[in-house]
Design a protein around this motif. Structure first.
Motif, PDB file in Angstrom:
ATOM      1  N   UNK A   1       0.830  -1.205   0.000  1.00  0.00           N
ATOM      2  CA  UNK A   1       0.000   0.000   0.000  1.00  0.00           C
ATOM      3  C   UNK A   1       0.863   1.251   0.000  1.00  0.00           C
ATOM      4  N   UNK A   2       1.955   1.236   0.812  1.00  0.00           N
ATOM      5  CA  UNK A   2       2.844   2.402   0.837  1.00  0.00           C
ATOM      6  C   UNK A   2       3.399   2.654  -0.567  1.00  0.00           C
ATOM      7  N   UNK A   3       3.883   1.563  -1.222  1.00  0.00           N
ATOM      8  CA  UNK A   3       4.469   1.723  -2.557  1.00  0.00           C
ATOM      9  C   UNK A   3       3.417   2.201  -3.559  1.00  0.00           C
ATOM     10  N   UNK A   4       2.210   1.619  -3.487  1.00  0.00           N
ATOM     11  CA  UNK A   4       1.191   1.958  -4.483  1.00  0.00           C
ATOM     12  C   UNK A   4       0.634   3.362  -4.269  1.00  0.00           C
ATOM     13  N   UNK A   5       0.384   3.710  -2.990  1.00  0.00           N
ATOM     14  CA  UNK A   5      -0.132   5.056  -2.727  1.00  0.00           C
ATOM     15  C   UNK A   5       0.894   6.101  -3.142  1.00  0.00           C
ATOM     16  N   UNK A   6       2.179   5.826  -2.831  1.00  0.00           N
ATOM     17  CA  UNK A   6       3.239   6.742  -3.260  1.00  0.00           C
ATOM     18  C   UNK A   6       3.243   6.901  -4.770  1.00  0.00           C
ATOM     19  N   UNK A   7       3.162   5.763  -5.487  1.00  0.00           N
ATOM     20  CA  UNK A   7       3.191   5.821  -6.948  1.00  0.00           C
ATOM     21  C   UNK A   7       1.975   6.560  -7.485  1.00  0.00           C
ATOM     22  N   UNK A   8       0.823   6.362  -6.826  1.00  0.00           N
ATOM     23  CA  UNK A   8      -0.394   7.041  -7.273  1.00  0.00           C
ATOM     24  C   UNK A   8      -0.256   8.550  -7.081  1.00  0.00           C
ATOM     25  N   UNK A   9       0.302   8.948  -5.921  1.00  0.00           N
ATOM     26  CA  UNK A   9       0.483  10.382  -5.664  1.00  0.00           C
ATOM     27  C   UNK A   9       1.455  10.999  -6.669  1.00  0.00           C
ATOM     28  N   UNK A  10       2.456  10.211  -7.102  1.00  0.00           N
ATOM     29  CA  UNK A  10       3.435  10.746  -8.052  1.00  0.00           C
ATOM     30  C   UNK A  10       2.729  11.249  -9.308  1.00  0.00           C
ATOM     31  N   UNK A  11       1.764  10.493  -9.807  1.00  0.00           N
ATOM     32  CA  UNK A  11       1.140  10.881 -11.072  1.00  0.00           C
ATOM     33  C   UNK A  11      -0.056  11.787 -10.874  1.00  0.00           C
ATOM     34  N   UNK A  12      -0.552  11.954  -9.632  1.00  0.00           N
ATOM     35  CA  UNK A  12      -1.766  12.758  -9.490  1.00  0.00           C
ATOM     36  C   UNK A  12      -1.547  14.113  -8.840  1.00  0.00           C
ATOM     37  N   UNK A  13      -0.442  14.307  -8.088  1.00  0.00           N
ATOM     38  CA  UNK A  13      -0.303  15.606  -7.412  1.00  0.00           C
ATOM     39  C   UNK A  13      -0.065  16.705  -8.446  1.00  0.00           C
ATOM     40  N   UNK A  14      -0.493  17.905  -8.055  1.00  0.00           N
ATOM     41  CA  UNK A  14      -0.470  19.030  -8.997  1.00  0.00           C
ATOM     42  C   UNK A  14       0.926  19.603  -9.169  1.00  0.00           C
ATOM     43  N   UNK A  15       1.757  19.460  -8.148  1.00  0.00           N
ATOM     44  CA  UNK A  15       3.090  20.056  -8.230  1.00  0.00           C
ATOM     45  C   UNK A  15       4.133  18.978  -8.411  1.00  0.00           C
ATOM     46  N   UNK A  16       5.060  19.234  -9.328  1.00  0.00           N
ATOM     47  CA  UNK A  16       6.101  18.260  -9.623  1.00  0.00           C
ATOM     48  C   UNK A  16       6.958  17.995  -8.390  1.00  0.00           C
ATOM     49  N   UNK A  17       7.161  19.034  -7.574  1.00  0.00           N
ATOM     50  CA  UNK A  17       7.976  18.878  -6.364  1.00  0.00           C
ATOM     51  C   UNK A  17       7.336  17.866  -5.415  1.00  0.00           C
ATOM     52  N   UNK A  18       6.011  17.960  -5.271  1.00  0.00           N
ATOM     53  CA  UNK A  18       5.311  17.006  -4.402  1.00  0.00           C
ATOM     54  C   UNK A  18       5.357  15.598  -5.000  1.00  0.00           C
ATOM     55  N   UNK A  19       5.340  15.515  -6.333  1.00  0.00           N
ATOM     56  CA  UNK A  19       5.486  14.213  -6.981  1.00  0.00           C
ATOM     57  C   UNK A  19       6.810  13.569  -6.603  1.00  0.00           C
ATOM     58  N   UNK A  20       7.870  14.392  -6.591  1.00  0.00           N
ATOM     59  CA  UNK A  20       9.198  13.867  -6.252  1.00  0.00           C
ATOM     60  C   UNK A  20       9.205  13.346  -4.816  1.00  0.00           C
ATOM     61  N   UNK A  21       8.539  14.067  -3.904  1.00  0.00           N
ATOM     62  CA  UNK A  21       8.497  13.607  -2.511  1.00  0.00           C
ATOM     63  C   UNK A  21       7.691  12.310  -2.400  1.00  0.00           C
ATOM     64  N   UNK A  22       6.594  12.220  -3.180  1.00  0.00           N
ATOM     65  CA  UNK A  22       5.776  11.002  -3.135  1.00  0.00           C
ATOM     66  C   UNK A  22       6.560   9.809  -3.667  1.00  0.00           C
ATOM     67  N   UNK A  23       7.455  10.083  -4.610  1.00  0.00           N
ATOM     68  CA  UNK A  23       8.297   9.004  -5.156  1.00  0.00           C
ATOM     69  C   UNK A  23       9.156   8.389  -4.052  1.00  0.00           C
ATOM     70  N   UNK A  24       9.639   9.223  -3.114  1.00  0.00           N
ATOM     71  CA  UNK A  24      10.430   8.722  -1.987  1.00  0.00           C
ATOM     72  C   UNK A  24       9.597   7.723  -1.184  1.00  0.00           C
ATOM     73  N   UNK A  25       8.323   8.065  -0.949  1.00  0.00           N
ATOM     74  CA  UNK A  25       7.426   7.171  -0.212  1.00  0.00           C
ATOM     75  C   UNK A  25       7.318   5.827  -0.922  1.00  0.00           C
ATOM     76  N   UNK A  26       7.185   5.880  -2.232  1.00  0.00           N
ATOM     77  CA  UNK A  26       7.071   4.648  -3.014  1.00  0.00           C
ATOM     78  C   UNK A  26       8.343   3.808  -2.885  1.00  0.00           C
ATOM     79  N   UNK A  27       9.507   4.463  -2.952  1.00  0.00           N
ATOM     80  CA  UNK A  27      10.791   3.762  -2.811  1.00  0.00           C
ATOM     81  C   UNK A  27      10.877   3.065  -1.455  1.00  0.00           C
ATOM     82  N   UNK A  28      10.421   3.739  -0.398  1.00  0.00           N
ATOM     83  CA  UNK A  28      10.481   3.155   0.947  1.00  0.00           C
ATOM     84  C   UNK A  28       9.597   1.904   1.007  1.00  0.00           C
ATOM     85  N   UNK A  29       8.427   1.973   0.380  1.00  0.00           N
ATOM     86  CA  UNK A  29       7.553   0.803   0.353  1.00  0.00           C
ATOM     87  C   UNK A  29       8.218  -0.373  -0.345  1.00  0.00           C
ATOM     88  N   UNK A  30       8.903  -0.114  -1.457  1.00  0.00           N
ATOM     89  CA  UNK A  30       9.597  -1.182  -2.186  1.00  0.00           C
ATOM     90  C   UNK A  30      10.720  -1.760  -1.330  1.00  0.00           C
TER      91      UNK A  30
END
Lengths: 162, 118
Positions: A12-41
């Protein structure tokens, strides 16, 4: 049972992070969400008892790759502009390609037999890796260092042109 | 072996709970009547001058890249260091070449002034 729960949580951590990467409005927030996805993996790697891989996932992906992406965002003109749009007219084409890739992956995973080995797991993975750097993989090991050098020199040439 | 990670899991939960409980409790019981003075960022930094979301200098990127390169290098040095005791002289020569090539890259970056803040 506890393993299944942990697997669901990390997935769930990896998937939610990946989902936020493509849906957040700001690219900077996408980059932070990518970190969450990496931690889940990384958590999934630990569940697979691939501890060295998990450590590398944290060290290299969370530590270095995420930093690189975040820095790439903050040094790019207009990307930090609050008015800048994260989506453009091409989004449905990208979605199409992603869906196609997803179908190919699902098809491949379903098709491959995934043989299960009965042999015991190697006890000291890191040691056998290290000794293969001197034996079997001596040349690739040195070539990696050349590759890293080329990456560094190339980046300096590109970033410092005046 | 996975049981050892239980402690990390418990610590992760605790470290998540402490700020959530602290901030959540403060939000719950604090009076909500704000005024400009109360909303000022007292002892939490300075007001930004101009825009906050600005473009930063490209030099930061070189630092990030140098960091990434040497981070990947660590990943290769760790297995070598674990195996070093039982490998002998070849391993030493192997890594000296490996580090030598990377040191050349670092020397190049230094020479070009990429590490100097201009």
């Amino acid at each position: 049972m506890a393993l299944q729960i942990a697997f669901v949580i990390f997935s769930l951590i990896a998937l939610i992070g990946a989902f936020l990467v493509v849906t957040t409005r700001r690219l900077f927030h996408s980059a932070l969400a990518l970190v969450l996805s990496f931690v889940g993996v990384a958590g999934l790697y630990i569940l697979l008892e691939a501890e060295f891989l998990a450590a590398l996932q944290i060290l290299i992906y969370v530590g270095a790759i995420a930093i690189l992406i975040i820095f790439a965002v903050i040094v790019t003109r207009h990307l930090m502009d609050p008015k800048a749009r994260a989506f453009n007219e091409q989004w449905w084409r990208a979605a199409l390609v992603a869906a196609g890739l997803f179908l190919i992956l699902v098809f491949t995973i379903a098709k491959v037999p995934w043989p299960v080995s009965e042999a015991p797991l190697p006890t000291n993975v890191i040691f056998s890796m290290g000794s293969s750097f001197v034996g079997t993989y001596l040349v690739p090991f040195e070539v990696i260092s050349v590759l890293l050098m080329v990456a560094l020199v190339g980046a300096i040439i590109i970033a410092r042109e005046r | 072996m996975l049981n050892q990670y239980l402690f990390i899991g418990i610590l992760a939960l605790a470290s998540f709970a402490v700020p959530v409980i602290g901030i959540g409790f403060a939000w719950l019981i604090s009076p909500k009547r704000a005024n400009p003075l109360k909303r000022s960022i007292y002892e939490c930094g300075l007001e930004t001058i101009g825009e906050t979301w600005v473009q930063f200098r490209v030099q930061y990127y070189i630092y990030a890249l140098v960091f990434a390169v040497f981070d990947v290098e660590i990943a290769f040095l760790l297995p070598w260091a674990v195996a070093y005791n039982r490998l002998g002289l070849v391993a030493l020569v192997d890594v000296v070449i490996f580090l030598g090539i990377l040191a050349t890259a670092l020397a190049y970056a230094w020479r070009k002034g990429a590490l100097r803040w201009s």
